[in-house]
Write an enzyme that holds these catalytic residues in place. Structure first.
Site, PDB file in Angstrom:
ATOM      1  N   LYS A   1      -1.001   4.841   4.229  1.00  0.00           N
ATOM      2  CA  LYS A   1      -1.863   3.824   4.827  1.00  0.00           C
ATOM      3  C   LYS A   1      -1.545   3.721   6.311  1.00  0.00           C
ATOM      4  O   LYS A   1      -0.404   3.462   6.698  1.00  0.00           O
ATOM      5  CB  LYS A   1      -1.630   2.485   4.138  1.00  0.00           C
ATOM      6  CG  LYS A   1      -2.441   1.318   4.675  1.00  0.00           C
ATOM      7  CD  LYS A   1      -3.894   1.435   4.316  1.00  0.00           C
ATOM      8  CE  LYS A   1      -4.667   0.182   4.709  1.00  0.00           C
ATOM      9  NZ  LYS A   1      -6.118   0.368   4.586  1.00  0.00           N
TER      10      LYS A   1
ATOM     11  N   HIS B   1       0.838  -1.194   0.000  1.00  0.00           N
ATOM     12  CA  HIS B   1       0.000   0.000   0.000  1.00  0.00           C
ATOM     13  C   HIS B   1       0.877   1.250   0.000  1.00  0.00           C
ATOM     14  O   HIS B   1       2.077   1.181   0.231  1.00  0.00           O
ATOM     15  CB  HIS B   1      -0.925   0.018   1.222  1.00  0.00           C
ATOM     16  CG  HIS B   1      -2.192  -0.740   1.024  1.00  0.00           C
ATOM     17  ND1 HIS B   1      -2.295  -2.085   1.292  1.00  0.00           N
ATOM     18  CD2 HIS B   1      -3.414  -0.359   0.574  1.00  0.00           C
ATOM     19  CE1 HIS B   1      -3.526  -2.497   1.026  1.00  0.00           C
ATOM     20  NE2 HIS B   1      -4.225  -1.466   0.589  1.00  0.00           N
TER      21      HIS B   1
END
Length: 249
Positions: A139, A135
């Protein structure tokens, strides 16, 4: 519908775009700049709330919507340690909430096939399984809620795995999983919307099952579709209940 948005980062702004495209109105936008001044009366007139805020804000936002008696779609993750308590409050109060780790159609197909694959691989103990997720660096939770859903789907259908553990690569000492533990390996890289891979590895070969998001648009559109699906319902729902893939695993 008149939709209130809780959280107005990149996801919140995309949700606004798709909601307007699909004929809805934005009743209220709540972010860090005004959250402290918002109470249940501010939600009066809203038909639905969509929450993509922060893990530490999610439960307070849920309780705010319960107090205002406004149905709520929750895309924020990182609060699932309080999930059962929230579920009890929702059902006891006759409120309405739908939550999910991922609202993308493609990811929900992935969830379903992941469980089919785990069932198919279960007899073949020479294969070890792990989950990898990538990610963007913004995140806030690791592992991602999507990765946890994938891991839980594997554990449910795999006799040899009973729990998952997480290694956030580059952050501290990495744990070595025990045989009964399913490893979720998390990577954080700039400007990556999200990639999730399930790996079944043996001495002779490896099977990879992978989903790559090209943008956040699929998640945002899915959240608006979830709000449309939830309209008129009462109760506590998971996003997977929106989908019918021809039977249960």
């Amino acid at each position: 519908m008149n939709i209130a948005l809780l959280g107005y980062g990149k996801m919140g702004q995309l949700i606004e775009k798709f909601a307007l495209q699909r004929g809805h109105q934005i009743h209220l936008i709540v972010d860090e700049s005004n959250r402290e001044s918002i109470d249940a009366t501010d939600l009066a007139g809203a038909d639905m709330t969509i929450d993509f805020s922060r893990p530490e804000a999610a439960v307070a936002n849920i309780d705010l919507c319960f107090e205002a008696n406004v149905p709520l779609v929750v895309g924020t993750t990182g609060w699932y340690n309080q999930l059962e308590a929230v579920k009890k409050r929702c059902i006891a109060g006759n409120k309405t909430l739908l939550y999910g780790s991922n609202f993308s159609i493609g990811v929900n197909v992935f969830f379903y096939i992941n469980e089919l694959l785990a069932t198919a691989m279960n007899p073949y103990q020479q294969y070890d399984v792990q989950v990898e997720e990538i990610h963007h660096t913004q995140k806030l939770d690791a592992p991602s809620g999507t990765a946890i859903t994938i891991a839980e789907g594997i554990i449910e259908h795999t006799d040899s795995k009973t729990e998952w553990i997480n290694n956030l690569i580059g952050e501290g000492e990495e744990s070595i999983p025990k045989p009964h533990q399913l490893l979720i390996e998390s990577h954080r890289i700039e400007d990556v919307p999200g990639t999730h891979t399930v790996l079944y590895s043996s001495e002779v070969d490896q099977i990879e099952f992978k989903h790559t998001a090209h943008s956040r648009a699929g998640f945002a559109l899915g959240a608006v579709i979830a709000a449309e699906w939830l309209e008129g319902k009462t109760g506590f729902y998971q996003v997977t209940e929106m989908f019918n893939f021809g039977g249960h695993v």
